[in-house]
Each structure stands twice: as structure tokens, then as C-alpha cells.
Design a protein around this motif. Structure first.
Motif, PDB file in Angstrom:
ATOM      1  N   LEU A  36       0.816  -1.222   0.000  1.00  0.00           N
ATOM      2  CA  LEU A  36       0.000   0.000   0.000  1.00  0.00           C
ATOM      3  C   LEU A  36       0.845   1.264   0.000  1.00  0.00           C
ATOM      4  O   LEU A  36       0.342   2.339   0.325  1.00  0.00           O
ATOM      5  CB  LEU A  36      -0.937   0.019   1.219  1.00  0.00           C
ATOM      6  CG  LEU A  36      -2.026  -1.046   1.288  1.00  0.00           C
ATOM      7  CD1 LEU A  36      -2.797  -0.931   2.599  1.00  0.00           C
ATOM      8  CD2 LEU A  36      -2.976  -0.945   0.109  1.00  0.00           C
ATOM      9  N   GLY A  37       2.128   1.129  -0.309  1.00  0.00           N
ATOM     10  CA  GLY A  37       2.988   2.313  -0.298  1.00  0.00           C
ATOM     11  C   GLY A  37       3.127   2.867   1.105  1.00  0.00           C
ATOM     12  O   GLY A  37       3.474   2.153   2.032  1.00  0.00           O
ATOM     13  N   LYS A  38       2.799   4.151   1.257  1.00  0.00           N
ATOM     14  CA  LYS A  38       2.937   4.814   2.566  1.00  0.00           C
ATOM     15  C   LYS A  38       1.684   4.697   3.423  1.00  0.00           C
ATOM     16  O   LYS A  38       1.666   5.145   4.559  1.00  0.00           O
ATOM     17  CB  LYS A  38       3.292   6.287   2.370  1.00  0.00           C
ATOM     18  CG  LYS A  38       4.653   6.491   1.752  1.00  0.00           C
ATOM     19  CD  LYS A  38       4.992   7.946   1.620  1.00  0.00           C
ATOM     20  CE  LYS A  38       6.371   8.099   1.011  1.00  0.00           C
ATOM     21  NZ  LYS A  38       6.791   9.487   0.921  1.00  0.00           N
ATOM     22  N   ILE A  39       0.640   4.103   2.889  1.00  0.00           N
ATOM     23  CA  ILE A  39      -0.611   3.951   3.635  1.00  0.00           C
ATOM     24  C   ILE A  39      -0.520   2.715   4.522  1.00  0.00           C
ATOM     25  O   ILE A  39      -0.145   1.639   4.052  1.00  0.00           O
ATOM     26  CB  ILE A  39      -1.810   3.826   2.667  1.00  0.00           C
ATOM     27  CG1 ILE A  39      -1.945   5.105   1.856  1.00  0.00           C
ATOM     28  CG2 ILE A  39      -3.091   3.518   3.423  1.00  0.00           C
ATOM     29  CD1 ILE A  39      -2.924   4.997   0.705  1.00  0.00           C
ATOM     30  N   VAL A  51     -14.462  -4.353   4.181  1.00  0.00           N
ATOM     31  CA  VAL A  51     -13.174  -4.837   3.676  1.00  0.00           C
ATOM     32  C   VAL A  51     -12.058  -3.967   4.256  1.00  0.00           C
ATOM     33  O   VAL A  51     -12.171  -2.743   4.280  1.00  0.00           O
ATOM     34  CB  VAL A  51     -13.122  -4.770   2.129  1.00  0.00           C
ATOM     35  CG1 VAL A  51     -11.799  -5.320   1.607  1.00  0.00           C
ATOM     36  CG2 VAL A  51     -14.299  -5.512   1.504  1.00  0.00           C
ATOM     37  N   PHE A  52     -10.989  -4.638   4.705  1.00  0.00           N
ATOM     38  CA  PHE A  52      -9.792  -3.937   5.185  1.00  0.00           C
ATOM     39  C   PHE A  52      -8.642  -4.232   4.244  1.00  0.00           C
ATOM     40  O   PHE A  52      -8.490  -5.356   3.772  1.00  0.00           O
ATOM     41  CB  PHE A  52      -9.337  -4.434   6.564  1.00  0.00           C
ATOM     42  CG  PHE A  52     -10.326  -4.288   7.683  1.00  0.00           C
ATOM     43  CD1 PHE A  52     -11.466  -3.528   7.580  1.00  0.00           C
ATOM     44  CD2 PHE A  52     -10.081  -4.940   8.875  1.00  0.00           C
ATOM     45  CE1 PHE A  52     -12.352  -3.415   8.635  1.00  0.00           C
ATOM     46  CE2 PHE A  52     -10.956  -4.835   9.931  1.00  0.00           C
ATOM     47  CZ  PHE A  52     -12.094  -4.082   9.810  1.00  0.00           C
ATOM     48  N   PHE A  53      -7.810  -3.226   4.043  1.00  0.00           N
ATOM     49  CA  PHE A  53      -6.547  -3.384   3.332  1.00  0.00           C
ATOM     50  C   PHE A  53      -5.452  -2.979   4.308  1.00  0.00           C
ATOM     51  O   PHE A  53      -5.513  -1.893   4.886  1.00  0.00           O
ATOM     52  CB  PHE A  53      -6.508  -2.503   2.083  1.00  0.00           C
ATOM     53  CG  PHE A  53      -7.584  -2.841   1.096  1.00  0.00           C
ATOM     54  CD1 PHE A  53      -7.398  -3.843   0.166  1.00  0.00           C
ATOM     55  CD2 PHE A  53      -8.797  -2.154   1.119  1.00  0.00           C
ATOM     56  CE1 PHE A  53      -8.406  -4.170  -0.742  1.00  0.00           C
ATOM     57  CE2 PHE A  53      -9.804  -2.467   0.223  1.00  0.00           C
ATOM     58  CZ  PHE A  53      -9.608  -3.478  -0.706  1.00  0.00           C
ATOM     59  N   ILE A  54      -4.465  -3.856   4.516  1.00  0.00           N
ATOM     60  CA  ILE A  54      -3.386  -3.608   5.469  1.00  0.00           C
ATOM     61  C   ILE A  54      -2.060  -3.712   4.727  1.00  0.00           C
ATOM     62  O   ILE A  54      -1.837  -4.642   3.946  1.00  0.00           O
ATOM     63  CB  ILE A  54      -3.447  -4.614   6.637  1.00  0.00           C
ATOM     64  CG1 ILE A  54      -4.763  -4.421   7.404  1.00  0.00           C
ATOM     65  CG2 ILE A  54      -2.238  -4.450   7.564  1.00  0.00           C
ATOM     66  CD1 ILE A  54      -5.021  -5.435   8.491  1.00  0.00           C
ATOM     67  N   ASN A  55      -1.171  -2.777   4.990  1.00  0.00           N
ATOM     68  CA  ASN A  55       0.115  -2.735   4.313  1.00  0.00           C
ATOM     69  C   ASN A  55       0.991  -3.912   4.727  1.00  0.00           C
ATOM     70  O   ASN A  55       1.234  -4.129   5.916  1.00  0.00           O
ATOM     71  CB  ASN A  55       0.829  -1.418   4.629  1.00  0.00           C
ATOM     72  CG  ASN A  55       1.992  -1.151   3.716  1.00  0.00           C
ATOM     73  OD1 ASN A  55       2.723  -2.053   3.327  1.00  0.00           O
ATOM     74  ND2 ASN A  55       2.177   0.110   3.376  1.00  0.00           N
TER      75      ASN A  55
END
Length: 142
Positions: A36-39, A51-55
Motif C-alpha cells: 500500500l505504499g505509505k498507507i 473490507v480492510f486493506f493492510i500494508n
């Protein structure tokens, strides 16, 4: 007024765990760990699906807190997507972020941590445990 500590106690009691990834499984929330880059993470709600997106570049501890933070959004602010919030006032967005952080702190930090580290500053406890100081401050500076 929202009592986050009580909300966390209820969910831990109901599902017999404070592991945010296990809670997501119980609640049918999809979690994707990906670049996710810097996120650090992101929560989205679309068509009644959470929905969750985790780096993937976060440490395991950070992933756990990130998941707990996003779980806070999912349970406390179900239909408030971050993209939606960014179009609102900074105060409202900041309030929601603080509530999600408080949820994560209550979920993952044991009430007895201060007793275990008796006499230590929160900064020192953060260094010893790897827990971000912002979560320790939310948990114990009330």
C-alpha cells in the motif's frame, strides 16, 4: 455518548478473543494484506460488505494494531469510508480516527500493563513493548 471500552468488552466476551484478525473472521470482514505504499491501512464499506486493506510492509505488531484500528472503524463508523470522510471537516475525520485508535488500544492493550511496568514512563513502555505511544496514551491517559 459512545463508550468504546464497553463496546470492546462486549465484543471480546461475545467472541472470546481480542485478536482482531479472528474477530474479522467471525464478523465476515475481508482482510487483504498487500503493498500500500505509505498507507498503513484502509477500511471500506460497499454493498453491505466490510473490507480492510493492510500494508504488508508493517511489522506483525503494527499489522495487528492496524487491523484493530480498521475494526474500530467497521464497528463504530460502519458506513463512513475514509474517502468520504476526507471531504468533510478535519475535526470530524480526526474524531473518527481517534475513536478507531482508542478502540484498537482497548482491544489490544491489557489493563494490567502499567502494573507490569510499574514506575516506567509510557515512552519507556512503548520502547520495551513495541506498542506505539499513541495507543498507550489513549489507553492510560484518562
Amino acid at each position: 455518548m459512545l463508550n468504546i471500552k464497553n463496546e470492546v468488552k462486549k465484543i471480546i466476551k461475545k467472541y472470546n478473543t481480542n485478536n482482531p484478525f479472528e474477530l474479522c473472521d467471525f464478523l465476515g470482514i475481508w482482510v487483504y494484506v498487500m503493498p500500500l505504499g505509505k498507507i498503513e491501512g484502509h477500511y471500506t464499506y460497499n454493498k453491505r460488505k466490510k473490507v480492510f486493506f493492510i500494508n504488508e510492509n508493517l511489522s506483525e505488531e503494527q499489522k495487528c494494531f492496524c487491523c484493530a484500528h480498521e475494526l474500530g472503524h467497521a464497528l463504530l463508523h460502519t458506513k463512513s469510508n475514509v474517502y468520504f470522510n476526507s471531504s468533510k471537516t478535519f475535526f470530524v475525520q480526526n474524531k473518527l480516527e481517534n475513536q478507531a485508535n482508542e478502540f484498537a488500544a482497548e482491544l489490544l492493550i491489557d489493563d494490567a500493563l502499567l502494573e507490569y511496568f510499574d514506575g516506567y514512563s509510557l515512552k519507556k513502555i512503548s520502547e520495551c513493548t513495541g506498542i506505539d505511544i499513541k495507543y498507550l496514551e489513549l489507553k492510560f491517559k484518562k
